[in-house]
Write an enzyme that holds these catalytic residues in place. Structure first.
Site, PDB file in Angstrom:
ATOM      1  N   HIS A  88       0.836  -1.202   0.000  1.00  0.00           N
ATOM      2  CA  HIS A  88       0.000   0.000   0.000  1.00  0.00           C
ATOM      3  C   HIS A  88       0.872   1.254   0.000  1.00  0.00           C
ATOM      4  CE1 HIS A  88       0.792  -0.494   4.330  1.00  0.00           C
ATOM      5  NE2 HIS A  88       0.759   0.821   4.349  1.00  0.00           N
ATOM      6  N   HIS A 128       2.534   4.601   0.996  1.00  0.00           N
ATOM      7  CA  HIS A 128       2.914   5.092   2.330  1.00  0.00           C
ATOM      8  C   HIS A 128       4.057   6.088   2.210  1.00  0.00           C
ATOM      9  CE1 HIS A 128       5.698   1.872   1.372  1.00  0.00           C
ATOM     10  NE2 HIS A 128       6.515   2.306   2.305  1.00  0.00           N
ATOM     11  N   CYS A 169      20.173  34.039  -0.236  1.00  0.00           N
ATOM     12  CA  CYS A 169      19.919  32.599  -0.186  1.00  0.00           C
ATOM     13  C   CYS A 169      20.104  32.046  -1.596  1.00  0.00           C
ATOM     14  CB  CYS A 169      18.499  32.342   0.312  1.00  0.00           C
ATOM     15  SG  CYS A 169      17.889  30.679  -0.036  1.00  0.00           S
ATOM     16  N   CYS A 201      16.813  30.873  -3.160  1.00  0.00           N
ATOM     17  CA  CYS A 201      15.981  31.990  -3.656  1.00  0.00           C
ATOM     18  C   CYS A 201      16.536  32.463  -5.004  1.00  0.00           C
ATOM     19  CB  CYS A 201      15.969  33.155  -2.664  1.00  0.00           C
ATOM     20  SG  CYS A 201      14.970  32.866  -1.200  1.00  0.00           S
ATOM     21  N   HIS A 205      16.921  26.721   2.600  1.00  0.00           N
ATOM     22  CA  HIS A 205      15.585  26.866   2.010  1.00  0.00           C
ATOM     23  C   HIS A 205      15.059  25.444   1.802  1.00  0.00           C
ATOM     24  CE1 HIS A 205      13.400  29.677  -1.046  1.00  0.00           C
ATOM     25  NE2 HIS A 205      12.781  28.521  -1.162  1.00  0.00           N
ATOM     26  N   PHE A 251      30.594   2.558 -10.655  1.00  0.00           N
ATOM     27  CA  PHE A 251      31.131   3.900 -10.893  1.00  0.00           C
ATOM     28  C   PHE A 251      30.626   4.888  -9.836  1.00  0.00           C
ATOM     29  CE2 PHE A 251      30.784   8.162 -12.704  1.00  0.00           C
ATOM     30  CZ  PHE A 251      32.097   8.395 -13.078  1.00  0.00           C
TER      31      PHE A 251
HETATM   32 ZN   LIG Z   1      15.652  31.127   0.151  1.00  0.00          ZN
END
Ligand SMILES: [Zn+2]
Ligand SMILES: [Zn+2]
Length: 219
Positions: free
Chosen positions: A50, A52, A82, A85, A179, A194
């Protein structure tokens, strides 16, 4: 019932349940990191019939996540921004690797994917901690996740896949440099000698081609 057969509201419930588990496990001082992930299909390591999701509480932050957080911190030290971002801004502007976007989330093929059709889902607004997202925004995350998985299903004939949530460690305060995001990886190639030997991945599909294919896929 598979996740892709659920409606947006039900997938939102799945993400909200994950958030509730993280908030609860955070009370246990032994834990440093909560891994949220899903294995779908036996080729992706699923052992239950099932559908999950999995939540694993760890006493340390896993190396891969720690490396990602450290890389983002270095970028922030240099640029005072960031990196995620920045990536969201770049991918939305460039559009060649863009798969889907809604008001709050963007879905794209990362610039250097480890695996064919690897796809990332990022909040447009900066947030380091998955569990800090309110239900309204998790609804947009659910919409993006469901759309991504349905695209993979129709483009690739229902492949096995894994997805994982990368988020800030439990004990760390909200971070301006990290983030949270979801990485979706269909199980199309096998990790072999590899990759084990080098930590490098061979990917025969350029991300721009994968993104175009997924963008045009029936949902
Ligand atoms: Zn961010
Ligand atoms: Zn990540």
């Amino acid at each position: 019932v598979e996740l892709t057969e659920l409606g947006d509201a039900e997938v939102t419930d799945v993400l909200f349940a994950c958030k509730a588990r993280v908030l609860d496990l955070r009370n246990d001082q032994r834990f440093r990191y909560i891994l949220l992930f899903k294995n779908h299909g036996s080729a992706a390591g699923a052992t239950l019939e099932h559908s999950h999701s999995q939540v694993i509480a760890l006493p340390i932050t896993p190396r891969q996540v720690a490396d990602e957080i450290e890389g983002a911190r270095r970028h922030h030290d240099h640029r005072e921004r960031c990196i995620f971002c920045d990536i969201v801004g770049q991918e939305r502007k460039d559009r060649s690797r863009l798969v889907y976007e809604n008001e709050e989330f963007v879905v794209f093929a990362p610039w250097a994917p480890r695996s064919p059709f690897e796809t990332w889902i990022l909040p447009k607004r900066h947030e380091s901690n998955f569990e800090a997202e309110p239900r309204e925004r998790l609804a947009f995350a659910a919409q993006a996740l469901r759309s991504t998985l349905r695209r993979l299903n129709s483009a690739l004939g229902r492949p096995a896949y894994n997805y994982m949530v990368h988020t800030n460690p439990l004990r760390d305060a909200s971070s301006p440099s990290y983030h949270w995001h979801i990485e979706v990886v269909p199980a199309l190639t096998q990790v072999a000698g590899f990759e084990w030997a080098s930590g490098f991945y061979i990917n025969p599909v350029p991300p721009e081609e994968a993104a175009e294919f997924l963008r045009k896929a029936a949902v």
